[in-house]
Design a protein around this motif. Structure first.
Motif, PDB file in Angstrom:
ATOM      1  N   HIS A  59       0.889  -1.137  -0.012  1.00 20.53           N
ATOM      2  CA  HIS A  59       0.123  -0.070   0.037  1.00 20.53           C
ATOM      3  C   HIS A  59       0.848   1.305   0.006  1.00 20.53           C
ATOM      4  O   HIS A  59       0.372   2.470   0.131  1.00 20.53           O
ATOM      5  CB  HIS A  59      -0.978   0.099   1.088  1.00 20.53           C
ATOM      6  CG  HIS A  59      -0.071  -0.236   2.344  1.00 20.53           C
ATOM      7  ND1 HIS A  59       0.371  -1.465   3.164  1.00 20.53           N
ATOM      8  CD2 HIS A  59       0.282   0.798   3.293  1.00 20.53           C
ATOM      9  CE1 HIS A  59       0.941  -1.181   4.063  1.00 20.53           C
ATOM     10  NE2 HIS A  59       1.152   0.031   4.340  1.00 20.53           N
ATOM     11  N   TRP A  60       2.360   1.064  -0.311  1.00 20.12           N
ATOM     12  CA  TRP A  60       3.193   2.245  -0.110  1.00 20.12           C
ATOM     13  C   TRP A  60       2.884   3.189  -1.202  1.00 20.12           C
ATOM     14  O   TRP A  60       2.725   2.436  -2.392  1.00 20.12           O
ATOM     15  CB  TRP A  60       4.398   1.881   0.001  1.00 20.12           C
ATOM     16  CG  TRP A  60       4.931   1.569   1.419  1.00 20.12           C
ATOM     17  CD1 TRP A  60       3.990   1.167   2.573  1.00 20.12           C
ATOM     18  CD2 TRP A  60       6.326   1.063   2.031  1.00 20.12           C
ATOM     19  NE1 TRP A  60       4.866   0.858   3.551  1.00 20.12           N
ATOM     20  CE2 TRP A  60       6.440   0.988   3.324  1.00 20.12           C
ATOM     21  CE3 TRP A  60       7.553   1.341   1.632  1.00 20.12           C
ATOM     22  CZ2 TRP A  60       7.315   0.562   4.175  1.00 20.12           C
ATOM     23  CZ3 TRP A  60       8.627   0.998   1.995  1.00 20.12           C
ATOM     24  CH2 TRP A  60       8.412   0.663   3.317  1.00 20.12           C
ATOM     25  N   ASP A  67       2.792  10.740   4.784  1.00 16.97           N
ATOM     26  CA  ASP A  67       1.978  10.658   6.100  1.00 16.97           C
ATOM     27  C   ASP A  67       2.447   9.977   7.285  1.00 16.97           C
ATOM     28  O   ASP A  67       2.101   9.983   8.394  1.00 16.97           O
ATOM     29  CB  ASP A  67       0.630  10.451   5.924  1.00 16.97           C
ATOM     30  CG  ASP A  67      -0.194  11.263   4.857  1.00 16.97           C
ATOM     31  OD1 ASP A  67       0.323  12.600   4.647  1.00 16.97           O
ATOM     32  OD2 ASP A  67      -1.204  11.074   4.479  1.00 16.97           O
ATOM     33  N   ASN A  68       3.484   9.126   7.040  1.00 19.80           N
ATOM     34  CA  ASN A  68       3.903   8.186   8.131  1.00 19.80           C
ATOM     35  C   ASN A  68       5.228   7.878   8.192  1.00 19.80           C
ATOM     36  O   ASN A  68       5.635   7.161   9.256  1.00 19.80           O
ATOM     37  CB  ASN A  68       3.229   6.470   7.641  1.00 19.80           C
ATOM     38  CG  ASN A  68       1.745   6.563   7.747  1.00 19.80           C
ATOM     39  OD1 ASN A  68       1.210   6.502   9.031  1.00 19.80           O
ATOM     40  ND2 ASN A  68       1.122   6.576   6.751  1.00 19.80           N
ATOM     41  N   ILE A  69       6.000   8.483   7.506  1.00 20.54           N
ATOM     42  CA  ILE A  69       7.423   8.219   7.402  1.00 20.54           C
ATOM     43  C   ILE A  69       8.321   8.968   8.427  1.00 20.54           C
ATOM     44  O   ILE A  69       9.449   8.531   8.719  1.00 20.54           O
ATOM     45  CB  ILE A  69       8.177   8.392   5.878  1.00 20.54           C
ATOM     46  CG1 ILE A  69       9.471   7.230   5.792  1.00 20.54           C
ATOM     47  CG2 ILE A  69       8.536   9.851   5.557  1.00 20.54           C
ATOM     48  CD1 ILE A  69       9.599   6.956   4.570  1.00 20.54           C
ATOM     49  N   THR A 135      14.258   6.399  12.539  1.00 19.74           N
ATOM     50  CA  THR A 135      13.176   7.647  12.426  1.00 19.74           C
ATOM     51  C   THR A 135      12.023   7.433  11.988  1.00 19.74           C
ATOM     52  O   THR A 135      11.066   8.312  11.922  1.00 19.74           O
ATOM     53  CB  THR A 135      14.182   8.866  11.706  1.00 19.74           C
ATOM     54  OG1 THR A 135      14.086   8.351  10.482  1.00 19.74           O
ATOM     55  CG2 THR A 135      15.457   8.840  12.248  1.00 19.74           C
ATOM     56  N   VAL A 136      11.783   6.241  11.157  1.00 19.56           N
ATOM     57  CA  VAL A 136      10.463   6.390  10.462  1.00 19.56           C
ATOM     58  C   VAL A 136       9.424   6.042  11.483  1.00 19.56           C
ATOM     59  O   VAL A 136       9.472   5.554  12.648  1.00 19.56           O
ATOM     60  CB  VAL A 136      10.621   5.163   9.468  1.00 19.56           C
ATOM     61  CG1 VAL A 136      11.443   5.312   8.505  1.00 19.56           C
ATOM     62  CG2 VAL A 136      10.812   3.813  10.228  1.00 19.56           C
ATOM     63  N   VAL A 141       7.274   1.343  10.494  1.00 13.48           N
ATOM     64  CA  VAL A 141       7.939   0.093  11.300  1.00 13.48           C
ATOM     65  C   VAL A 141       7.251  -1.226  11.099  1.00 13.48           C
ATOM     66  O   VAL A 141       7.952  -2.183  10.870  1.00 13.48           O
ATOM     67  CB  VAL A 141       7.976   0.630  12.870  1.00 13.48           C
ATOM     68  CG1 VAL A 141       8.656  -0.751  13.619  1.00 13.48           C
ATOM     69  CG2 VAL A 141       9.218   1.738  12.874  1.00 13.48           C
ATOM     70  N   SER A 142       5.994  -1.064  11.195  1.00 14.69           N
ATOM     71  CA  SER A 142       5.379  -2.300  11.375  1.00 14.69           C
ATOM     72  C   SER A 142       5.101  -2.985   9.945  1.00 14.69           C
ATOM     73  O   SER A 142       5.036  -3.986   9.791  1.00 14.69           O
ATOM     74  CB  SER A 142       3.761  -1.990  12.012  1.00 14.69           C
ATOM     75  OG  SER A 142       3.047  -1.476  11.050  1.00 14.69           O
TER      76      SER A 142
END
Ligand SMILES: CC1(C)c2ccccc2-c2ccc(C[C@@H](CC(=O)O)C(=O)C(=O)O)cc21
Ligand SMILES: [Zn+2]
Length: 331
Positions: A59-60, A67-69, A135-136, A141-142
């Motif tokens: 889904h990346w 929004d998530n990194i 740092t992500v 991470v998941s």
């Protein structure tokens, strides 16, 4: 437009630029196919469409990553052409006349997104190439923990690869090209989003690809420009014959250590997102067996070049020294 040829990733087919050398298609084999295991064990490239190595990142896309990194910095390269010829900053003083083929800057992901939007207008291209680190954000991470570590770690073990050295996140614009070079690590290259053309050459093709000297900032990169080959300077490039394929979302390409590769984000197919799994090579065997294979000879040439450059203690003297040693004597 120069001549084109058609290539497929097994699902779609693409119009790609035809170069002067011949290529064969890289086999595309299921991870359950014994021949796939065999090719990896023998250090031969293979495309594996069904290993789901990075399925947890299916889904990346740019928005999700934005929004998530997290707010870490990402090494981003800038080029006024489509080529992103890597150079080692630390080796620049060795060659005074060296002109940097691209710029680099550490950006937040937000800045990077602005650049890819603005860059289009200013004719400047960019390429994010950054090791995934702590740092992500927690969602990344998941996703990262959800990679198929069982499979890739099993490959590392059964093929006696060295330790995993890094997972590189690559985000390129359509049409970006990483010119032909070899790396000194084993690489499971996972394509997450978009399409990339890979052209590979075995280590045996070293004489046809004329890499820069080891002390040059572009060590490991070929001097030959595939778009405008200088056959006077590089006559054996006429003999080069390679392998190629297109990788799409979910595909994994095994790039064996010391294999040359040129990588092109397919034009008009949008940006590309990839993750690399780099492993140190197999430990050198105690007992050397003969004949030596091509990549052992490449490693030998590298060591000899480094020794001579070090002993002369002046890069400007190396070309004359090397020519005096071989020209007219080893014909
Ligand atoms: C040279 C560089 C910047 C680097 C320095 C230090 C550690 C890792 C890396 C690294 C990893 C990937 C690439 C690009 C990629 C081709 C492509 O996808 O465009 C490729 O050549 C490969 O995956 O081998 C480039 C680099
Ligand atoms: Zn590479």
């Amino acid at each position: 437009m120069s001549q084109t040829t058609r290539l497929t990733d097994g699902r779609k087919s693409f119009e790609v630029k035809k170069y002067t050398f011949a290529t064969e298609v890289i086999p595309r084999l299921s991870c359950h196919d014994p021949e796939c295991e065999e090719r990896i064990a023998n250090g031969l490239p293979v495309v594996i469409p069904d290993v789901n190595l990075v399925a947890s990142a299916r889904h990346w896309n740019i928005d999700y990553l934005h929004d998530n990194i997290g707010d870490g910095k990402f090494m981003t390269y800038f080029s006024s052409s489509k080529k992103f010829k890597y150079y080692d900053d630390k080796k620049c003083p060795n060659v005074k006349s060296f002109k940097k083929p691209m710029e680099q800057e550490e950006l937040t992901f937000d800045d990077f997104v602005q650049k890819i939007n603005k860059g289009k207008s200013k004719g400047q291209r960019c390429y994010l190439q950054q090791t995934l680190n702590e740092t992500v954000g927690k969602n990344i991470v998941s996703d990262f923990l959800g990679f198929n570590w069982n499979w890739v770690t099993a490959q590392q073990k059964k093929n006696s690869f060295g330790p995993l050295t890094n997972n590189m996140l690559l985000i390129g614009q359509e049409g970006n090209i990483t010119p032909v070079h070899y790396d000194e690590q084993e690489n499971f290259f996972a394509q997450v989003y978009g399409y990339k053309r890979f052209i590979l050459f075995p280590p045996e093709e070293f004489p046809n690809l004329y890499p820069h000297p080891t002390y040059h900032p572009c060590d490991r990169q070929s001097q030959v420009d595939f778009d405008n080959a200088d056959f006077e300077k590089f006559p054996k490039f006429r003999n080069a014959t390679g392998f190629e394929t297109i990788v799409g979302p979910g595909d994994v390409l095994y790039i064996p250590i010391y294999w040359w590769h040129q990588v092109e984000s397919i034009p008009i197919e949008g940006h590309t997102i990839s993750v690399t799994f780099w492993y140190k090579g197999r430990p050198t065997p105690e007992k050397v067996t003969y004949p030596l294979n091509a990549h052992q000879k490449v490693a030998m040439m590298r060591n000899i070049e480094k020794m001579i450059a070090q002993a002369l203690n002046n890069p400007d003297e190396v070309p004359e020294f090397m020519q005096n040693m071989v020209l007219g004597r080893y014909t």
